[in-house]
Design a protein around this motif. Sequence first.
Motif, PDB file in Angstrom:
ATOM      1  N   GLU A  86     -13.826 -16.406 -35.380  1.00 37.66           N
ATOM      2  CA  GLU A  86     -12.424 -16.468 -35.263  1.00 37.66           C
ATOM      3  C   GLU A  86     -12.046 -17.242 -33.832  1.00 37.66           C
ATOM      4  OE1 GLU A  86     -10.316 -12.726 -37.237  1.00 37.66           O
ATOM      5  OE2 GLU A  86     -11.310 -12.185 -35.454  1.00 37.66           O
ATOM      6  N   ALA A  87     -12.799 -17.009 -32.757  1.00 37.55           N
ATOM      7  CA  ALA A  87     -12.366 -17.830 -31.675  1.00 37.55           C
ATOM      8  C   ALA A  87     -12.788 -19.307 -32.026  1.00 37.55           C
ATOM      9  CB  ALA A  87     -13.254 -17.208 -30.472  1.00 37.55           C
ATOM     10  N   GLN A  88     -13.833 -19.615 -32.645  1.00 42.10           N
ATOM     11  CA  GLN A  88     -14.103 -20.869 -33.107  1.00 42.10           C
ATOM     12  C   GLN A  88     -12.727 -21.494 -33.685  1.00 42.10           C
ATOM     13  OE1 GLN A  88     -17.899 -20.490 -35.068  1.00 42.10           O
ATOM     14  NE2 GLN A  88     -19.042 -20.936 -32.953  1.00 42.10           N
ATOM     15  N   SER A  89     -12.320 -20.728 -34.887  1.00 48.09           N
ATOM     16  CA  SER A  89     -11.158 -21.265 -35.475  1.00 48.09           C
ATOM     17  C   SER A  89      -9.873 -21.443 -34.912  1.00 48.09           C
ATOM     18  CB  SER A  89     -11.124 -20.210 -36.869  1.00 48.09           C
ATOM     19  OG  SER A  89     -11.920 -20.277 -37.803  1.00 48.09           O
ATOM     20  N   ALA A  90      -9.958 -20.355 -33.686  1.00 54.09           N
ATOM     21  CA  ALA A  90      -8.684 -20.479 -32.769  1.00 54.09           C
ATOM     22  C   ALA A  90      -8.770 -21.933 -32.203  1.00 54.09           C
ATOM     23  CB  ALA A  90      -8.588 -19.318 -32.182  1.00 54.09           C
ATOM     24  N   ARG A  91      -9.704 -22.251 -31.781  1.00 51.75           N
ATOM     25  CA  ARG A  91     -10.025 -23.449 -30.874  1.00 51.75           C
ATOM     26  C   ARG A  91      -9.518 -24.460 -31.391  1.00 51.75           C
ATOM     27  NH1 ARG A  91     -15.279 -21.227 -29.476  1.00 51.75           N
ATOM     28  NH2 ARG A  91     -15.224 -19.887 -27.724  1.00 51.75           N
ATOM     29  N   ALA A  92     -10.194 -24.533 -32.733  1.00 44.68           N
ATOM     30  CA  ALA A  92      -9.727 -25.900 -33.745  1.00 44.68           C
ATOM     31  C   ALA A  92      -8.224 -25.742 -34.061  1.00 44.68           C
ATOM     32  CB  ALA A  92     -10.403 -25.845 -35.053  1.00 44.68           C
ATOM     33  N   ALA A  93      -7.605 -24.610 -34.172  1.00 46.91           N
ATOM     34  CA  ALA A  93      -6.332 -24.582 -34.628  1.00 46.91           C
ATOM     35  C   ALA A  93      -5.366 -25.045 -33.575  1.00 46.91           C
ATOM     36  CB  ALA A  93      -5.961 -23.305 -35.098  1.00 46.91           C
ATOM     37  N   LEU A  94      -5.463 -24.395 -32.250  1.00 45.74           N
ATOM     38  CA  LEU A  94      -4.985 -24.873 -31.043  1.00 45.74           C
ATOM     39  C   LEU A  94      -4.725 -26.661 -30.772  1.00 45.74           C
ATOM     40  CD1 LEU A  94      -5.608 -21.674 -29.053  1.00 45.74           C
ATOM     41  CD2 LEU A  94      -3.448 -22.403 -30.183  1.00 45.74           C
ATOM     42  N   ILE A  95      -5.878 -26.954 -30.774  1.00 43.81           N
ATOM     43  CA  ILE A  95      -6.231 -28.433 -30.592  1.00 43.81           C
ATOM     44  C   ILE A  95      -5.338 -29.050 -31.529  1.00 43.81           C
ATOM     45  CG2 ILE A  95      -7.754 -30.500 -30.558  1.00 43.81           C
ATOM     46  CD1 ILE A  95      -9.810 -28.368 -29.352  1.00 43.81           C
ATOM     47  N   GLU A  96      -5.431 -28.776 -32.880  1.00 44.54           N
ATOM     48  CA  GLU A  96      -4.563 -29.265 -34.000  1.00 44.54           C
ATOM     49  C   GLU A  96      -3.170 -29.369 -33.835  1.00 44.54           C
ATOM     50  OE1 GLU A  96      -4.350 -29.252 -38.714  1.00 44.54           O
ATOM     51  OE2 GLU A  96      -5.992 -28.209 -37.744  1.00 44.54           O
ATOM     52  N   ARG A  97      -2.531 -28.339 -33.100  1.00 41.08           N
ATOM     53  CA  ARG A  97      -1.218 -27.914 -32.801  1.00 41.08           C
ATOM     54  C   ARG A  97      -0.998 -28.901 -31.585  1.00 41.08           C
ATOM     55  NH1 ARG A  97       0.293 -21.818 -33.988  1.00 41.08           N
ATOM     56  NH2 ARG A  97       2.343 -23.023 -33.347  1.00 41.08           N
ATOM     57  N   GLY A  98      -1.981 -29.390 -30.958  1.00 47.85           N
ATOM     58  CA  GLY A  98      -1.442 -30.537 -29.776  1.00 47.85           C
ATOM     59  C   GLY A  98      -1.789 -29.713 -28.468  1.00 47.85           C
ATOM     60  N   LEU A  99      -2.367 -28.587 -28.122  1.00 50.46           N
ATOM     61  CA  LEU A  99      -2.618 -28.250 -26.976  1.00 50.46           C
ATOM     62  C   LEU A  99      -3.864 -28.631 -26.230  1.00 50.46           C
ATOM     63  CD1 LEU A  99      -0.780 -25.740 -28.391  1.00 50.46           C
ATOM     64  CD2 LEU A  99      -2.061 -24.221 -26.593  1.00 50.46           C
ATOM     65  N   ALA A 100      -3.654 -29.197 -25.287  1.00 43.89           N
ATOM     66  CA  ALA A 100      -4.872 -29.547 -24.326  1.00 43.89           C
ATOM     67  C   ALA A 100      -5.945 -28.368 -23.970  1.00 43.89           C
ATOM     68  CB  ALA A 100      -4.350 -30.278 -23.115  1.00 43.89           C
ATOM     69  N   LYS A 101      -7.027 -28.773 -23.565  1.00 42.24           N
ATOM     70  CA  LYS A 101      -7.981 -27.734 -23.522  1.00 42.24           C
ATOM     71  C   LYS A 101      -7.555 -26.920 -22.231  1.00 42.24           C
ATOM     72  CE  LYS A 101     -12.300 -29.940 -25.455  1.00 42.24           C
ATOM     73  NZ  LYS A 101     -13.550 -30.238 -25.386  1.00 42.24           N
ATOM     74  N   HIS A 102      -7.080 -27.489 -21.294  1.00 43.90           N
ATOM     75  CA  HIS A 102      -6.667 -26.584 -19.985  1.00 43.90           C
ATOM     76  C   HIS A 102      -5.414 -25.429 -20.444  1.00 43.90           C
ATOM     77  CE1 HIS A 102      -3.531 -29.859 -19.501  1.00 43.90           C
ATOM     78  NE2 HIS A 102      -3.090 -28.870 -19.008  1.00 43.90           N
ATOM     79  N   GLU A 103      -4.889 -25.943 -21.489  1.00 39.73           N
ATOM     80  CA  GLU A 103      -3.738 -24.867 -21.994  1.00 39.73           C
ATOM     81  C   GLU A 103      -4.076 -23.754 -22.924  1.00 39.73           C
ATOM     82  OE1 GLU A 103       0.135 -27.750 -22.518  1.00 39.73           O
ATOM     83  OE2 GLU A 103      -1.305 -28.200 -24.068  1.00 39.73           O
ATOM     84  N   PHE A 104      -5.247 -23.691 -23.067  1.00 39.91           N
ATOM     85  CA  PHE A 104      -5.861 -22.184 -23.878  1.00 39.91           C
ATOM     86  C   PHE A 104      -7.098 -22.105 -23.496  1.00 39.91           C
ATOM     87  CE2 PHE A 104      -7.156 -25.593 -26.557  1.00 39.91           C
ATOM     88  CZ  PHE A 104      -8.664 -25.230 -26.955  1.00 39.91           C
ATOM     89  N   LEU A 105      -7.440 -20.472 -23.856  1.00 35.07           N
ATOM     90  CA  LEU A 105      -8.880 -20.069 -23.754  1.00 35.07           C
ATOM     91  C   LEU A 105      -8.957 -19.245 -25.016  1.00 35.07           C
ATOM     92  CD1 LEU A 105     -11.569 -19.351 -22.501  1.00 35.07           C
ATOM     93  CD2 LEU A 105     -10.141 -17.544 -21.262  1.00 35.07           C
ATOM     94  N   ALA A 106      -9.946 -19.732 -25.730  1.00 32.24           N
ATOM     95  CA  ALA A 106     -10.390 -18.809 -26.971  1.00 32.24           C
ATOM     96  C   ALA A 106     -11.627 -18.139 -26.688  1.00 32.24           C
ATOM     97  CB  ALA A 106     -10.315 -19.824 -28.329  1.00 32.24           C
ATOM     98  N   ALA A 107     -11.746 -16.862 -26.784  1.00 37.58           N
ATOM     99  CA  ALA A 107     -12.819 -16.279 -26.125  1.00 37.58           C
ATOM    100  C   ALA A 107     -13.513 -15.342 -27.072  1.00 37.58           C
ATOM    101  CB  ALA A 107     -12.602 -15.298 -24.852  1.00 37.58           C
ATOM    102  N   THR A 108     -15.015 -15.479 -27.070  1.00 35.45           N
ATOM    103  CA  THR A 108     -15.811 -14.577 -27.932  1.00 35.45           C
ATOM    104  C   THR A 108     -16.067 -13.386 -27.562  1.00 35.45           C
ATOM    105  OG1 THR A 108     -16.829 -16.485 -29.055  1.00 35.45           O
ATOM    106  CG2 THR A 108     -17.824 -14.285 -29.288  1.00 35.45           C
ATOM    107  N   TYR A 109     -15.465 -12.192 -28.154  1.00 35.13           N
ATOM    108  CA  TYR A 109     -15.657 -10.767 -27.754  1.00 35.13           C
ATOM    109  C   TYR A 109     -16.929 -10.074 -28.296  1.00 35.13           C
ATOM    110  CZ  TYR A 109     -12.199 -10.625 -23.908  1.00 35.13           C
ATOM    111  OH  TYR A 109     -11.605 -10.651 -22.662  1.00 35.13           O
ATOM    112  N   TRP A 110     -17.137 -10.756 -29.564  1.00 35.06           N
ATOM    113  CA  TRP A 110     -18.197 -10.145 -30.096  1.00 35.06           C
ATOM    114  C   TRP A 110     -18.529 -10.862 -31.420  1.00 35.06           C
ATOM    115  CZ3 TRP A 110     -17.460  -8.110 -35.384  1.00 35.06           C
ATOM    116  CH2 TRP A 110     -16.223  -8.172 -36.082  1.00 35.06           C
ATOM    117  N   VAL A 111     -19.741 -10.537 -31.911  1.00 29.08           N
ATOM    118  CA  VAL A 111     -20.239 -11.465 -33.040  1.00 29.08           C
ATOM    119  C   VAL A 111     -20.831 -10.695 -34.351  1.00 29.08           C
ATOM    120  CG1 VAL A 111     -22.261 -13.025 -33.391  1.00 29.08           C
ATOM    121  CG2 VAL A 111     -21.400 -12.986 -31.295  1.00 29.08           C
ATOM    122  N   GLN A 112     -20.141 -11.121 -35.422  1.00 29.63           N
ATOM    123  CA  GLN A 112     -20.487 -10.686 -36.474  1.00 29.63           C
ATOM    124  C   GLN A 112     -21.807 -10.452 -36.905  1.00 29.63           C
ATOM    125  OE1 GLN A 112     -17.904  -9.117 -38.898  1.00 29.63           O
ATOM    126  NE2 GLN A 112     -19.681  -8.065 -39.620  1.00 29.63           N
ATOM    127  N   GLY A 113     -22.366  -9.223 -37.010  1.00 31.73           N
ATOM    128  CA  GLY A 113     -23.747  -9.080 -37.544  1.00 31.73           C
ATOM    129  C   GLY A 113     -24.312  -9.623 -39.022  1.00 31.73           C
TER     130      GLY A 113
END
Length: 334
Positions: free
Chosen positions: A307-334
């Motif tokens: 989900e964090a990976q998808s969020a990064r891609a979605a925010l970049i697609e919406r025009g946010l620069a990398k310094h304008e967001f943080l998409a953090a991984t808090y857990w990993v699906q087993g």
Amino acid sequence: MKRTAAYLSFSAEQVLPLIREAATTWELPVTEVAGTLRVTLEYGEIRVASEGAGTSVRVASEDAGNLQMLRDLLTGQLSAHGLNPVWEGGSAGRQPANQSIARVADIERLSPSYRRVTIEGQDLARFADGGLHFRLLFGPDGMGWPETDENGVTQWPGGASAWHRPVYTTREIVCDGEAARLSFDVFLHAGGRVTEWTEQVSPGDEVALMGPGGGTGQKTAEWQALVGDETALPVIARMLASAPQTMQGEAVIVVPDEGDIQGLAHPEGVTLRWALRSNGESPLKALAALELPQRERHVFFAAEKTEAQSARAALIERGLAKHEFLAATYWVQG
């Protein structure tokens, strides 16, 4: 500023590429001036330069715990490539400077999906500053807590891979000198090692933790959005509580059901919404529904790795620069 240094009997041409690669992986700024490479972190700095036929590696930080973390981190990074640094002032058999021993004071069921653990210790006050997070330590049965070796580097009884070191957020802390009473919240889920621990632990039991780390979470943007799943509730609560009252924006927290909704302090200009899994809500749906302003802004997102990976891609697609967001991984699906 506390400092320590190591010397490597390898040329800078062998060492510098490894440090550059690590800095790129950690997304840290790097500068090189007059043959000296400098890596800047939120809690310190690393400097690498030629010294005679070898290489000097110097780390600096205001905090002894962060200095320990940097020394351990660099030792692991370099040793993995056969480069073994020898640090100044190393001493065996000491408690690592970023480690604390505490005892459980209380365990409280907050809601259907959360349990709060409160611990007390004589050197926990540092967890009030320097980062929102810490690591709980769970080692092999019968093993002692980590200690430093003669090089001043943390050694893990049974090997580092035998330890479970989950990250948690300091939810509340009350200090009395260097001592403190610290609380953290655990999201309860079937099969979770910490979930099972909270069911078995009793007041008086000894625990160990390392930190603090993870930054303060404070951003200067006028408009901010905070979106997270169940595991991110504690950190979003801390970020809202410490945010300036002038902050504007939105916060969306996904929880399993209505019984998990908590009363959270937050600036008047921030809209707080609870999204229920039971109603088909998810962090990515909440992110997609955000109306992002075309002015100074910052988005914080925390959830499962994919989900964090998808969020990064979605925010970049919406025009946010990398310094304008943080998409953090808090857990990993087993």
